[in-house]
Scaffold this motif. Structure first.
Motif, short mmCIF file in Angstrom:
data_model
loop_
_atom_site.label_atom_id
_atom_site.label_comp_id
_atom_site.label_asym_id
_atom_site.label_seq_id
_atom_site.Cartn_x
_atom_site.Cartn_y
_atom_site.Cartn_z
N ARG A 28 -5.44 -0.40 -6.30
CA ARG A 28 -4.43 0.56 -5.85
C ARG A 28 -4.23 1.66 -6.90
O ARG A 28 -4.22 2.85 -6.56
CB ARG A 28 -3.13 -0.21 -5.61
CG ARG A 28 -2.01 0.59 -5.05
CD ARG A 28 -0.79 -0.25 -4.67
NE ARG A 28 -0.60 -1.48 -5.42
CZ ARG A 28 -0.78 -2.71 -4.94
NH1 ARG A 28 -1.17 -2.88 -3.70
NH2 ARG A 28 -0.56 -3.77 -5.68
N ILE A 31 -7.36 4.03 -7.03
CA ILE A 31 -7.46 4.89 -5.85
C ILE A 31 -6.36 5.96 -5.87
O ILE A 31 -6.63 7.14 -5.62
CB ILE A 31 -7.40 4.06 -4.54
CG1 ILE A 31 -8.62 3.14 -4.45
CG2 ILE A 31 -7.32 4.98 -3.32
CD1 ILE A 31 -8.53 2.09 -3.36
N ASP A 32 -5.14 5.55 -6.18
CA ASP A 32 -4.03 6.51 -6.21
C ASP A 32 -4.25 7.60 -7.25
O ASP A 32 -3.90 8.76 -7.02
CB ASP A 32 -2.71 5.79 -6.46
CG ASP A 32 -2.22 5.03 -5.24
OD1 ASP A 32 -2.82 5.17 -4.15
OD2 ASP A 32 -1.22 4.29 -5.38
N LEU A 35 -6.57 9.99 -5.63
CA LEU A 35 -5.88 10.71 -4.56
C LEU A 35 -5.01 11.83 -5.12
O LEU A 35 -5.03 12.96 -4.62
CB LEU A 35 -5.01 9.76 -3.74
CG LEU A 35 -5.70 8.88 -2.72
CD1 LEU A 35 -4.71 7.91 -2.09
CD2 LEU A 35 -6.38 9.71 -1.67
N LEU A 43 -9.61 10.49 3.44
CA LEU A 43 -9.89 9.38 2.54
C LEU A 43 -10.59 8.33 3.38
O LEU A 43 -10.07 7.88 4.40
CB LEU A 43 -8.60 8.80 1.97
CG LEU A 43 -8.72 7.45 1.24
CD1 LEU A 43 -9.60 7.59 0.00
CD2 LEU A 43 -7.35 6.90 0.90
N LEU A 45 -11.96 4.62 3.22
CA LEU A 45 -11.99 3.35 2.51
C LEU A 45 -13.13 2.54 3.11
O LEU A 45 -13.07 2.12 4.26
CB LEU A 45 -10.66 2.61 2.66
CG LEU A 45 -9.44 3.33 2.06
CD1 LEU A 45 -8.16 2.60 2.44
CD2 LEU A 45 -9.57 3.46 0.56
N LEU A 60 -3.05 -2.82 0.69
CA LEU A 60 -3.77 -1.75 0.01
C LEU A 60 -4.02 -0.59 0.97
O LEU A 60 -3.77 0.57 0.65
CB LEU A 60 -5.09 -2.28 -0.54
CG LEU A 60 -6.01 -1.27 -1.22
CD1 LEU A 60 -5.49 -0.92 -2.59
CD2 LEU A 60 -7.42 -1.81 -1.31
N ARG A 64 -2.22 3.29 1.06
CA ARG A 64 -3.03 4.50 0.95
C ARG A 64 -2.82 5.42 2.15
O ARG A 64 -2.89 6.63 2.03
CB ARG A 64 -4.53 4.18 0.82
CG ARG A 64 -4.96 3.27 -0.30
CD ARG A 64 -4.45 3.40 -1.73
NE ARG A 64 -3.06 3.52 -2.04
CZ ARG A 64 -2.17 2.50 -2.20
NH1 ARG A 64 -2.53 1.26 -2.04
NH2 ARG A 64 -0.92 2.76 -2.53
N GLN A 67 0.28 7.22 1.21
CA GLN A 67 -0.02 8.19 0.15
C GLN A 67 -0.68 9.43 0.73
O GLN A 67 -0.30 10.55 0.41
CB GLN A 67 -0.96 7.58 -0.90
CG GLN A 67 -0.32 6.66 -1.88
CD GLN A 67 0.50 7.41 -2.89
OE1 GLN A 67 1.71 7.43 -2.79
NE2 GLN A 67 -0.13 8.03 -3.85
N ALA A 68 -1.71 9.23 1.55
CA ALA A 68 -2.44 10.36 2.12
C ALA A 68 -1.55 11.17 3.06
O ALA A 68 -1.60 12.41 3.04
CB ALA A 68 -3.69 9.87 2.85
N VAL A 75 -6.60 8.87 6.71
CA VAL A 75 -7.39 7.75 6.21
C VAL A 75 -8.27 7.21 7.32
O VAL A 75 -7.83 7.07 8.47
CB VAL A 75 -6.46 6.62 5.68
CG1 VAL A 75 -7.27 5.41 5.26
CG2 VAL A 75 -5.62 7.13 4.53
#
Length: 110
Positions: A28, A31-32, A35, A43, A45, A60, A64, A67-68, A75
């Motif tokens: 995490r 990746i963050d 990002l 993104l 994955l 996870l 994300r 976040q995105a 994502v």
């Protein structure tokens, strides 16, 4: 372990091995960090190399997605048929992110 590929607004994260409560935190963070640095439009994955995943893997992905979404990104989840795909679908992740078969970035151009 992670491998990153970037190309024209796309960040592809290739995950490998096991994703459990011991590994998820480190994954995490890595990746963050990427990002926040790149703010990609997409993104991806890529779970092709994942051999085991528990609910920490779902967390996870969900984190994300949030976040995105915070900066307008989307994502996608690349996962082959099998138990990882089934876990993703049963968890409802397919309602938050597009789940598809793995596609190499070079194949997307043609």
């Amino acid at each position: 372990m992670l491998e990153f590929q970037t190309e024209e607004g796309v960040l592809r994260v290739m995950l490998q091995g096991e994703i459990d409560h011991h590994s998820a935190g480190q994954l995490r963070e890595q990746i963050d960090c990427r990002l926040e640095e790149l703010l990609p439009k997409r993104l991806i994955l890529d779970f092709t190399g994942v051999t085991f995943m528990d609910s920490s893997g779902i967390g996870l992905v969900m984190g994300r997605v949030r976040q995105a979404a915070a900066y307008g990104g989307q994502v996608e989840i690349a996962v082959p048929a099998g138990h990882i795909r089934k876990v993703m679908q049963l968890s409802g992740i397919d309602k938050l992110a597009n789940i598809h078969a793995p596609v190499h970035p070079a194949e997307q151009k043609g």
